[in-house]
Structures are given as C-alpha cells and as structure tokens.
Design an enzyme around this catalytic site. Sequence first.
Site, short mmCIF file in Angstrom:
data_model
loop_
_atom_site.label_atom_id
_atom_site.label_comp_id
_atom_site.label_asym_id
_atom_site.label_seq_id
_atom_site.Cartn_x
_atom_site.Cartn_y
_atom_site.Cartn_z
N LYS A 1 -14.42 -10.52 -3.18
CA LYS A 1 -14.11 -9.89 -4.58
C LYS A 1 -12.80 -8.87 -4.41
CE LYS A 1 -16.78 -8.15 -8.32
NZ LYS A 1 -16.42 -8.65 -9.47
C1 LIG Z 1 -14.67 -14.03 -10.63
C2 LIG Z 1 -16.05 -13.73 -10.87
N1 LIG Z 1 -16.80 -14.76 -10.43
C3 LIG Z 1 -18.32 -14.52 -10.84
C4 LIG Z 1 -18.64 -13.30 -11.17
C5 LIG Z 1 -20.29 -13.16 -11.30
O1 LIG Z 1 -20.62 -12.54 -9.82
P1 LIG Z 1 -21.82 -11.68 -9.98
O2 LIG Z 1 -23.21 -12.35 -10.70
O3 LIG Z 1 -22.17 -11.47 -8.57
O4 LIG Z 1 -21.63 -10.39 -11.04
C6 LIG Z 1 -17.77 -12.30 -11.30
C7 LIG Z 1 -18.33 -10.94 -11.54
O5 LIG Z 1 -18.69 -9.94 -10.74
C8 LIG Z 1 -16.64 -12.42 -11.20
O6 LIG Z 1 -15.57 -11.49 -11.29
#
Ligand SMILES: Cc1ncc(COP(=O)(O)O)c(C=O)c1O
Length: 318
Positions: A159
């Site tokens: 991330k």
């Molecule tokens: C690019 C991306 N994909 C998917 C998600 C979903 O991830 P999560 O369920 O861990 O928040 C996020 C959100 O945080 C994201 O930024």
Amino acid sequence: METQLPILCYHQGKIMPLADAKIGILTHAMSYGTGCFEGIRAYYNADHGQLYIFRAREHFERFHQSARILMIDVKLDPDALVKMTIDLLSQSNLHTDAYIRPMAYKTDEAIGVRLHNLKDDIYIACLPFGNYIDVDRALNVGVSSWKRVDDNMIPARGKITGSYVNSAFAKSEAQMNNFDEAIMLDNDGHVSEGSAENLFMLRNGIAYTPPVTSNILEGITRQTIMTLLREDLNIPVVERVIDRTELYVCDELILCGTGAQIAPVGTVDHRPVGNGGIGKVGHSLQNLYFDVVRGKVAKYSNWCTPVHVEARQPLTIG
Ligand SMILES: Cc1ncc(COP(=O)(O)O)c(C=O)c1O
C-alpha cells in the site's frame, strides 16, 4: 458524545496532538512517494459504549509487508502497533466512528531518488470518520482508461503512497465522466480492482474475485467478505482472472474496502448489473458486515478490538 480532548497521534516516537505533528517540505516520501500506509476503521457501538477497531492485527501485518517491500524498518511489531492505536483512540476519548491512518515513510530531507540508505519513521493518526462512498444506493462505475500499476512497476500488494497517483488518475477520470468509481484493468486487460476497493462478481450463484496476482491490493475486507460469503451466506468463492465483459453479464457486482465498506454496483459502463439496484447478495452482505464490524456477531468478535477499557461488555448476537 464527541470528544472534547485533542485528537492524538503517534509521531517521531511520541504521542502528541494531531495538530502539532508536522514534517518538513523536503521529506523524501513527499518528493518521491516513498511511504506506505494503512487505512483502518474503528466502529462505535452505542449499546456497548464501545469503539471497536476492525481487524487491527491484519492491517498492521500488511503494514509490515508494505514496509518490507519499500525497505522501511518498522521498529514496532504488529502487536505493539495495535496497542499504540488503542492508546491513541482511548486517550483521545473517541466515542464515534473513526479512521486510523498509520504511515511508514522515508524521512530524510534529501534530494536523490532511491530506497536504500535513508532514515525511516512512522506515524499513526486517528480522526473521526463517516462513509467514504455512498452505501445506500447502487454505484455507477466505469472501466478506466488508466491501467492498474503492474507488480514490476509499483507493486499493488504494497500500500505504497506513490502508487495512489494511479488510483487518483482513475478516480478523477471516473468522477469527471459522471461515474461514482473506476474499475481498473491490469496490463493484460483483465479486471483488477477499483481505485481503492477490491471487487466480487456474482455469476450463477458463485462469487468470483480476481486473484492476488491480478495487481490488486490484498484487501482485508476482501478476506472478510470471502469468509462471510462462504460461512454465513453459503456462497462458494472462486479466485480467478476476470474478463471485462463478464462485468456486463454478471448478476451482481460488489466493491469492498475499508473506506468503501460494502458498495454494490448498479451499472458498469452504462450497462445495468442485474436489475440496476442493490442485489440480494449485496444487501445481505451489507447487513451482515455492518453487524460484524460493530462487534454484534459473537463468532467474529475476535476481529473487533475494543478500545475503551471501562466499556468492555459481552457481545449480543450469534
Ligand atoms: C487500491 C486498493 N485496493 C483495495 C483496497 C481495499 O483494501 P482493504 O479492504 O484492506 O481496505 C484499498 C483500500 O484500502 C485500496 O486502496
């Protein structure tokens, strides 16, 4: 009850008011996107008088995974990070839904793009927070002209702050074309994910979601939904590559993420999904998910970390 105390954050090794946490304008992560972060929610349950952090440990494990990819050394282990977050929310006396934003980043105020031989730091900020995306109506989404970053470009499983430029291009294009959200394809033209959400497609009673090798963030909500679909809604889940036009013919399409929560889709590229409203599975998932995150479902109580010591109470349903 809204807090009267200042909202606190952890920054440069200390707890301090969020308003006092500052970084210099030449900070490496600001110039080059060399940071990684988490988005975590805490949900307030008024009946319990309790604030629950949802899947805190899993978020901080992913935080370490992102940091490892970026060669950032996070000194606090996941358990210590969870404990720090509890302390921040508790000392801020937050009695409302909240968002937690941990960040690990290259702190040097230096010119020169690289990952190695730089100092690292982390912060954890908490703030009151509501819905990020409308969850009361089905969304209109469009397939983006922007492709998802590839693992060999900027790995989506980390991330990483810099990669959110990719999401921002897609989100702005979508909204400026009057869509609510963008669906990004990977470089092979297969469905990857939304700008900040994973996705599930329902076809003939089976839920499909792109595999972790389709340049997705390995979402915590995605994991949660996989469990709820299988264990509670008796719907099989298959991780496989998804074609763009499968989205045009599927029965339901659901976006999910910490920010978006459970966001059913009504149209894709102007074509209705199902009857164009919130579908049966989307509706059931929303109801179940909002009970789970507020600590109302006993069998998933281990996903909900209570913040306020004085309010710990038995869970109610299930
Ligand atoms: C690019 C991306 N994909 C998917 C998600 C979903 O991830 P999560 O369920 O861990 O928040 C996020 C959100 O945080 C994201 O930024």
